[in-house]
Design an enzyme around this catalytic site. Structure first.
Site, mmCIF file in Angstrom:
data_model
loop_
_atom_site.group_PDB
_atom_site.id
_atom_site.type_symbol
_atom_site.label_atom_id
_atom_site.label_comp_id
_atom_site.label_asym_id
_atom_site.label_seq_id
_atom_site.Cartn_x
_atom_site.Cartn_y
_atom_site.Cartn_z
ATOM 1 N N PHE A 28 0.878 -1.171 0.000
ATOM 2 C CA PHE A 28 0.000 0.000 0.000
ATOM 3 C C PHE A 28 0.918 1.225 0.000
ATOM 4 O O PHE A 28 1.794 1.358 0.850
ATOM 5 C CB PHE A 28 -0.866 -0.050 1.256
ATOM 6 C CG PHE A 28 -1.982 0.944 1.267
ATOM 7 C CD1 PHE A 28 -3.235 0.617 0.782
ATOM 8 C CD2 PHE A 28 -1.787 2.217 1.783
ATOM 9 C CE1 PHE A 28 -4.272 1.532 0.797
ATOM 10 C CE2 PHE A 28 -2.817 3.141 1.799
ATOM 11 C CZ PHE A 28 -4.061 2.801 1.308
ATOM 12 N N ASP B 163 3.255 -3.849 9.397
ATOM 13 C CA ASP B 163 1.981 -3.196 9.120
ATOM 14 C C ASP B 163 0.896 -4.281 9.102
ATOM 15 O O ASP B 163 0.943 -5.193 8.273
ATOM 16 C CB ASP B 163 2.056 -2.460 7.773
ATOM 17 C CG ASP B 163 0.810 -1.637 7.504
ATOM 18 O OD1 ASP B 163 -0.265 -1.997 8.026
ATOM 19 O OD2 ASP B 163 0.897 -0.635 6.776
ATOM 20 N N TYR C 127 -10.228 0.684 10.959
ATOM 21 C CA TYR C 127 -11.461 0.914 10.187
ATOM 22 C C TYR C 127 -11.703 -0.160 9.145
ATOM 23 O O TYR C 127 -12.708 -0.143 8.464
ATOM 24 C CB TYR C 127 -11.442 2.305 9.527
ATOM 25 C CG TYR C 127 -10.209 2.597 8.701
ATOM 26 C CD1 TYR C 127 -10.069 2.067 7.431
ATOM 27 C CD2 TYR C 127 -9.188 3.383 9.211
ATOM 28 C CE1 TYR C 127 -8.932 2.321 6.681
ATOM 29 C CE2 TYR C 127 -8.049 3.644 8.464
ATOM 30 C CZ TYR C 127 -7.922 3.105 7.203
ATOM 31 O OH TYR C 127 -6.798 3.339 6.470
ATOM 32 N N LYS C 128 -10.757 -1.104 8.995
ATOM 33 C CA LYS C 128 -10.952 -2.190 8.026
ATOM 34 C C LYS C 128 -11.638 -3.357 8.726
ATOM 35 O O LYS C 128 -12.814 -3.273 9.048
ATOM 36 C CB LYS C 128 -9.617 -2.567 7.394
ATOM 37 C CG LYS C 128 -9.084 -1.455 6.477
ATOM 38 C CD LYS C 128 -7.685 -1.693 5.929
ATOM 39 C CE LYS C 128 -7.263 -0.524 5.037
ATOM 40 N NZ LYS C 128 -5.816 -0.485 4.809
ATOM 41 N N ARG D 175 -10.925 -7.151 -5.862
ATOM 42 C CA ARG D 175 -10.693 -7.664 -4.503
ATOM 43 C C ARG D 175 -12.019 -7.938 -3.810
ATOM 44 O O ARG D 175 -12.929 -7.107 -3.835
ATOM 45 C CB ARG D 175 -9.957 -6.617 -3.652
ATOM 46 C CG ARG D 175 -8.513 -6.438 -3.947
ATOM 47 C CD ARG D 175 -7.837 -5.656 -2.831
ATOM 48 N NE ARG D 175 -8.610 -4.491 -2.376
ATOM 49 C CZ ARG D 175 -8.210 -3.651 -1.430
ATOM 50 N NH1 ARG D 175 -7.061 -3.864 -0.817
ATOM 51 N NH2 ARG D 175 -8.945 -2.623 -1.084
HETATM 52 C C1 PLP Z 1 -5.186 0.794 4.535
HETATM 53 C C2 PLP Z 1 -3.707 0.805 4.664
HETATM 54 C C3 PLP Z 1 -3.034 1.938 5.143
HETATM 55 C C4 PLP Z 1 -3.785 3.200 5.472
HETATM 56 O O1 PLP Z 1 -2.994 4.163 6.093
HETATM 57 P P1 PLP Z 1 -3.653 5.374 6.881
HETATM 58 O O2 PLP Z 1 -2.544 6.256 7.240
HETATM 59 O O3 PLP Z 1 -4.328 4.782 8.092
HETATM 60 O O4 PLP Z 1 -4.649 6.016 5.971
HETATM 61 C C5 PLP Z 1 -1.659 1.864 5.294
HETATM 62 N N1 PLP Z 1 -0.967 0.741 4.994
HETATM 63 C C6 PLP Z 1 -1.596 -0.366 4.510
HETATM 64 C C7 PLP Z 1 -0.779 -1.592 4.202
HETATM 65 C C8 PLP Z 1 -2.964 -0.350 4.314
HETATM 66 O O5 PLP Z 1 -3.575 -1.426 3.817
#
Ligand code: PLP
Length: 409
Positions: free
Chosen positions: A125, A194, A219-220, A368
């Protein structure tokens, strides 16, 4: 469809997690396979937020001493068992991006040799790489990418900190956290895990894997609500490492002494920055109340069974439509199914959404589908797959209205 509906209903009757579905507010006619982007709303969240609004109205500033101010630590402790962490090792604060920045500075600040080399992974991400680049650029450090699919071992020389996802957001591929953590430590480096796509998606064992640092969002899969605060984990023996770079007043040893000079709090609290939203914390807390009752092994079993059911329902169909199933094998994936169709993937997902089957699309060509065991039944999964089949067999996805792009996909 080859999978028998009676058999699917039998799975629902035997499902120990089936009781949780009624604790969620799900819109009529929606089959929600996007809980990996934004989790559904727990019924309790509405009352919890409404109560907090009343508390603000009636108690005004006193509310901060009635559970608002210490929410980051309290919620961290409630979340800890879901992550395999102990009391005082998790704090709920800020977002993943900021938390990675704080941990990078905290870790590199403790290392006196070299200029500081940060390794993040290609194909992750993007924000994880972006913030590692920003941190490196302004701190005079060096940032490197681990090329997607490349062996970590060959890229660890001279590295100080590695940032890796346990579950890849695109493919769903699951890393062996214990083995990778050992490998990184053996090179004298540190790793920030992460957990965005693993927290609440499968049992995580931070302590058992020897992990020292981790971040993730709520939030996921954890259903904390849009913009719910993230979490940050530091293993107990590594909490006296000095400053983190976002040295704000809430992370001060004595925030209400209003001293001129910064002094970090002696525990996980040092990773707080400034004032947070009491409302978003209450919504998340309502969800975490529910998570206290979740058997994480049962969650994993159901997650894998649901993703397998979805694939089984579509197995005979995909190849003839040029769709590739890149979902990893059961023991090697998180809680999603990933299908690739670079030509029609976007339109297929739009056609599914029009039918109330919500998945998501990521360039290039990735469809997905997230499987959230708390509020999806096996019959939901079976029906979603049925819609997928109809969208392909009727050619519905070719309609021009399914080929228009919006801002958020
Ligand atoms: C969803 C996600 C994020 C989101 O980062 P925010 O700073 O909370 O918006 C970061 N890293 C990964 C791997 C994700 O899937």
């Amino acid at each position: 469809m080859r999978v028998n509906l009676d058999r699917v209903r039998e799975l629902d009757l035997q499902d120990p997690l089936a009781i949780f579905k009624e604790r969620f507010a799900l819109p009529e006619g929606v089959l929600y396979l996007d809980g990996n982007s934004l989790g559904a709303q727990p019924l309790a969240a509405r009352d919890a937020v409404a109560e907090t609004l009343d508390q603000w109205r009636d108690e005004l500033i006193k509310g901060w001493n009635q559970g608002w101010f210490d929410a980051p630590e309290r919620l961290g402790n409630r979340l800890a068992p879901v992550l395999g962490a102990g009391e005082g090792e998790v704090i709920v604060t800020d977002n993943i991006t900021l938390n990675i920045f704080k941990l990078l500075g905290y870790i590199i600040g403790q290392r006196d040799e070299g200029r500081g080399v940060v390794l993040s992974e290609g194909g992750n991400f993007p924000t994880d790489g972006y913030i590692a680049q920003g941190f490196s650029r302004f701190g005079g450090h060096e940032h490197r990418f681990l090329p997607e699919g490349a062996p970590l071992e060959a890229h660890l020389d001279g590295v100080d900190v590695v940032v890796l996802s346990q579950v890849n957001y695109r493919t769903g591929a699951l890393r062996d956290m214990a083995a990778v953590t050992r490998q990184v430590h053996a090179h004298g480096a540190e790793i920030i895990w992460d957990l965005a796509h693993s927290a609440g998606a499968l049992p995580v064992d931070l302590n058992g894997c020897g992990a020292r640092y981790a971040v993730g969002c709520t939030y996921k899969y954890l259903n904390g609500g849009p913009g719910a605060p993230a979490f940050l984990y530091v293993q107990r023996d590594h909490q006296d490492g000095g400053w983190q770079p976002l040295s704000g007043w809430h992370g001060h040893a004595a925030p209400f002494d209003f001293e001129a000079n910064y002094a970090p709090a002696g525990d996980i609290t040092r990773f707080r920055t400034g004032t947070h939203s009491a409302l978003t914390y209450r919504a998340l807390e309502a969800s975490l109340d529910m998570w206290q009752d979740v058997d994480l092994q049962a969650l994993r079993t159901k997650s894998l069974a649901m993703s397998e059911l979805f694939r089984d329902c579509l197995a005979d169909l995909l190849e003839s439509y040029g769709i590739t199933d890149i979902t990893p094998a059961a023991g090697e994936r998180g809680s999603q199914v990933s299908l690739v169709d670079t030509e029609n993937g976007f339109a297929i997902v739009q056609a599914l959404i029009a039918r109330g089957v919500i998945g998501d699309y990521r360039e290039p060509g990735l469809m997905r589908f997230g499987f959230t065991p708390l509020y999806l039944s096996f019959e939901d999964v079976w029906q979603a797959a049925g819609h997928f089949r109809e969208v392909l067999e009727t050619g519905e996805y070719r309609e021009s209205r399914f080929n228009v792009r919006g801002a958020v996909t």
